[in-house]
Design a protein around this motif. Structure first.
Motif, PDB file in Angstrom:
ATOM      1  N   ALA A 175      -2.121  -2.082  -2.492  1.00 41.45           N
ATOM      2  CA  ALA A 175      -1.621  -0.738  -2.207  1.00 41.45           C
ATOM      3  C   ALA A 175      -2.792   0.175  -1.874  1.00 41.45           C
ATOM      4  CB  ALA A 175      -0.857  -0.205  -3.411  1.00 41.45           C
ATOM      5  N   PRO A 176      -2.808   0.732  -0.665  1.00 44.57           N
ATOM      6  CA  PRO A 176      -3.888   1.647  -0.307  1.00 44.57           C
ATOM      7  C   PRO A 176      -3.742   2.963  -1.075  1.00 44.57           C
ATOM      8  CG  PRO A 176      -2.253   1.573   1.439  1.00 44.57           C
ATOM      9  CD  PRO A 176      -1.860   0.541   0.432  1.00 44.57           C
ATOM     10  N   PRO A 177      -4.842   3.665  -1.311  1.00 43.12           N
ATOM     11  CA  PRO A 177      -4.751   4.945  -2.015  1.00 43.12           C
ATOM     12  C   PRO A 177      -4.002   5.975  -1.176  1.00 43.12           C
ATOM     13  CG  PRO A 177      -6.989   4.552  -1.236  1.00 43.12           C
ATOM     14  CD  PRO A 177      -6.209   3.311  -0.961  1.00 43.12           C
ATOM     15  N   VAL A 178      -3.329   6.891  -1.853  1.00 41.13           N
ATOM     16  CA  VAL A 178      -2.514   7.895  -1.164  1.00 41.13           C
ATOM     17  C   VAL A 178      -2.647   9.253  -1.845  1.00 41.13           C
ATOM     18  CG1 VAL A 178      -0.421   7.394  -2.509  1.00 41.13           C
ATOM     19  CG2 VAL A 178      -0.200   8.393  -0.234  1.00 41.13           C
ATOM     20  N   ASP A 179      -2.580  10.315  -1.062  1.00 42.52           N
ATOM     21  CA  ASP A 179      -2.459  11.684  -1.568  1.00 42.52           C
ATOM     22  C   ASP A 179      -1.103  12.191  -1.101  1.00 42.52           C
ATOM     23  OD1 ASP A 179      -5.058  11.590  -2.516  1.00 42.52           O
ATOM     24  OD2 ASP A 179      -5.902  12.610  -0.768  1.00 42.52           O
ATOM     25  N   VAL A 180      -0.359  12.866  -1.982  1.00 43.94           N
ATOM     26  CA  VAL A 180       0.939  13.431  -1.620  1.00 43.94           C
ATOM     27  C   VAL A 180       0.903  14.920  -1.915  1.00 43.94           C
ATOM     28  CG1 VAL A 180       3.431  13.380  -2.017  1.00 43.94           C
ATOM     29  CG2 VAL A 180       2.111  11.259  -2.185  1.00 43.94           C
ATOM     30  N   HIS A 181       1.189  15.716  -0.878  1.00 42.22           N
ATOM     31  CA  HIS A 181       1.223  17.168  -1.019  1.00 42.22           C
ATOM     32  C   HIS A 181       2.569  17.689  -0.549  1.00 42.22           C
ATOM     33  CE1 HIS A 181      -3.156  16.366  -0.729  1.00 42.22           C
ATOM     34  NE2 HIS A 181      -3.193  17.282  -1.674  1.00 42.22           N
ATOM     35  N   GLU A 182       2.972  18.816  -1.113  1.00 43.17           N
ATOM     36  CA  GLU A 182       4.238  19.442  -0.742  1.00 43.17           C
ATOM     37  C   GLU A 182       4.004  20.916  -0.478  1.00 43.17           C
ATOM     38  OE1 GLU A 182       8.756  19.795  -2.526  1.00 43.17           O
ATOM     39  OE2 GLU A 182       7.089  19.574  -3.922  1.00 43.17           O
ATOM     40  N   ASP A 183       4.670  21.439   0.561  1.00 46.87           N
ATOM     41  CA  ASP A 183       4.661  22.869   0.822  1.00 46.87           C
ATOM     42  C   ASP A 183       6.055  23.274   1.295  1.00 46.87           C
ATOM     43  OD1 ASP A 183       4.831  22.115   3.493  1.00 46.87           O
ATOM     44  OD2 ASP A 183       2.752  22.593   3.945  1.00 46.87           O
ATOM     45  N   GLU A 184       6.192  24.485   1.829  1.00 45.76           N
ATOM     46  CA  GLU A 184       7.510  24.975   2.243  1.00 45.76           C
ATOM     47  C   GLU A 184       8.108  24.148   3.383  1.00 45.76           C
ATOM     48  OE1 GLU A 184       7.271  29.125   3.153  1.00 45.76           O
ATOM     49  OE2 GLU A 184       6.714  29.659   1.096  1.00 45.76           O
ATOM     50  N   GLN A 185       7.258  23.543   4.215  1.00 47.92           N
ATOM     51  CA  GLN A 185       7.760  22.761   5.339  1.00 47.92           C
ATOM     52  C   GLN A 185       8.217  21.359   4.933  1.00 47.92           C
ATOM     53  OE1 GLN A 185       4.805  24.732   5.849  1.00 47.92           O
ATOM     54  NE2 GLN A 185       6.274  26.192   6.653  1.00 47.92           N
ATOM     55  N   GLY A 186       7.603  20.795   3.900  1.00 46.85           N
ATOM     56  CA  GLY A 186       7.986  19.452   3.486  1.00 46.85           C
ATOM     57  C   GLY A 186       6.874  18.718   2.773  1.00 46.85           C
TER      58      GLY A 186
ATOM     59  N   LEU B 190      -3.991   7.581   7.753  1.00 45.67           N
ATOM     60  CA  LEU B 190      -2.617   7.748   8.210  1.00 45.67           C
ATOM     61  C   LEU B 190      -2.030   8.970   7.528  1.00 45.67           C
ATOM     62  CD1 LEU B 190      -0.063   6.691   9.697  1.00 45.67           C
ATOM     63  CD2 LEU B 190       0.459   5.437   7.580  1.00 45.67           C
ATOM     64  N   THR B 191      -1.503   9.892   8.320  1.00 47.07           N
ATOM     65  CA  THR B 191      -0.851  11.085   7.783  1.00 47.07           C
ATOM     66  C   THR B 191       0.620  11.044   8.170  1.00 47.07           C
ATOM     67  OG1 THR B 191      -2.888  12.356   7.986  1.00 47.07           O
ATOM     68  CG2 THR B 191      -0.855  13.612   7.715  1.00 47.07           C
ATOM     69  N   LEU B 192       1.487  11.109   7.166  1.00 44.35           N
ATOM     70  CA  LEU B 192       2.927  11.139   7.380  1.00 44.35           C
ATOM     71  C   LEU B 192       3.445  12.517   6.978  1.00 44.35           C
ATOM     72  CD1 LEU B 192       3.807   7.735   5.718  1.00 44.35           C
ATOM     73  CD2 LEU B 192       3.692   8.209   8.155  1.00 44.35           C
ATOM     74  N   ARG B 193       4.252  13.112   7.833  1.00 47.69           N
ATOM     75  CA  ARG B 193       4.864  14.404   7.528  1.00 47.69           C
ATOM     76  C   ARG B 193       6.375  14.214   7.469  1.00 47.69           C
ATOM     77  NH1 ARG B 193       0.732  15.123  10.785  1.00 47.69           N
ATOM     78  NH2 ARG B 193      -1.000  16.384  10.064  1.00 47.69           N
ATOM     79  N   VAL B 194       6.963  14.627   6.349  1.00 50.42           N
ATOM     80  CA  VAL B 194       8.402  14.504   6.143  1.00 50.42           C
ATOM     81  C   VAL B 194       8.942  15.916   5.934  1.00 50.42           C
ATOM     82  CG1 VAL B 194      10.231  13.408   4.802  1.00 50.42           C
ATOM     83  CG2 VAL B 194       7.985  12.303   4.959  1.00 50.42           C
ATOM     84  N   PRO B 195       9.674  16.462   6.917  1.00 50.08           N
ATOM     85  CA  PRO B 195      10.162  17.840   6.787  1.00 50.08           C
ATOM     86  C   PRO B 195      11.324  17.951   5.807  1.00 50.08           C
ATOM     87  CG  PRO B 195      10.992  16.868   8.805  1.00 50.08           C
ATOM     88  CD  PRO B 195      10.057  15.856   8.188  1.00 50.08           C
TER      89      PRO B 195
END
Length: 148
Positions: A32-43, A117-122
């Motif tokens: 499993a590669p390391p990951v950062d997860v952030h959340e804001d008003e957009q998603g 890799l950057t994934l954006r989920v609205p």
């Protein structure tokens, strides 16, 4: 003078055994590669480290509130060379994320840039913040222009 590290010798022995019995070229491992997860008003924004992975070796699936990232990075073993140390991860890289229903997995955006890799989920339309206008129950009388 070198500090004594009892685990260094165990690590070196393990690597020698792996090389001797061909583990470096055996079936790929899964990690499993390391990951950062952030959340804001957009998603949500998920950022994964995937050095050495090409876009063609990357597979991203979104289904039933689950987001899966999978890639393969091959071990390049060249004839006539002896591997003294193989520490970089190779094989199958995989991460699975449970995404709450307030996010729209049908609109995921992915960007691979310099091994990141950057994934954006609205947020889904239903989960968007809205301003509600308040009306009064009072009916306004129209002025007919006639005087009494």
């Amino acid at each position: 003078m070198m500090r004594f590290d009892p685990f260094r010798e165990i690590e070196e022995l393990t690597q020698r055994l792996d090389r001797t019995f061909g583990q470096a070229s055996a079936a790929p491992t899964r990690f499993a590669p390391p990951v950062d997860v952030h959340e804001d008003e957009q998603g949500l924004e998920l950022t994964l480290d995937l050095p050495g992975v090409t876009p063609e070796a990357l597979q991203i699936e979104a289904e039933n509130q689950t987001l899966t990232v999978q890639a393969t990075r091959a071990y390049e073993r060249k004839e006539g060379r002896t591997a003294h140390r193989v520490e970089r991860a190779h094989g199958t890289l995989a991460r699975t994320f449970s995404v709450p229903p307030k996010y729209d997995l049908t609109k995921v955006e992915a960007e691979l840039n310099h091994g990141t890799l950057t994934l954006r989920v609205p947020r889904s339309e239903a989960a968007q913040k809205r301003t509600v206008t308040v009306r009064t129950g009072k009916v306004l009388e129209q002025d007919t222009g006639a005087s009494a």
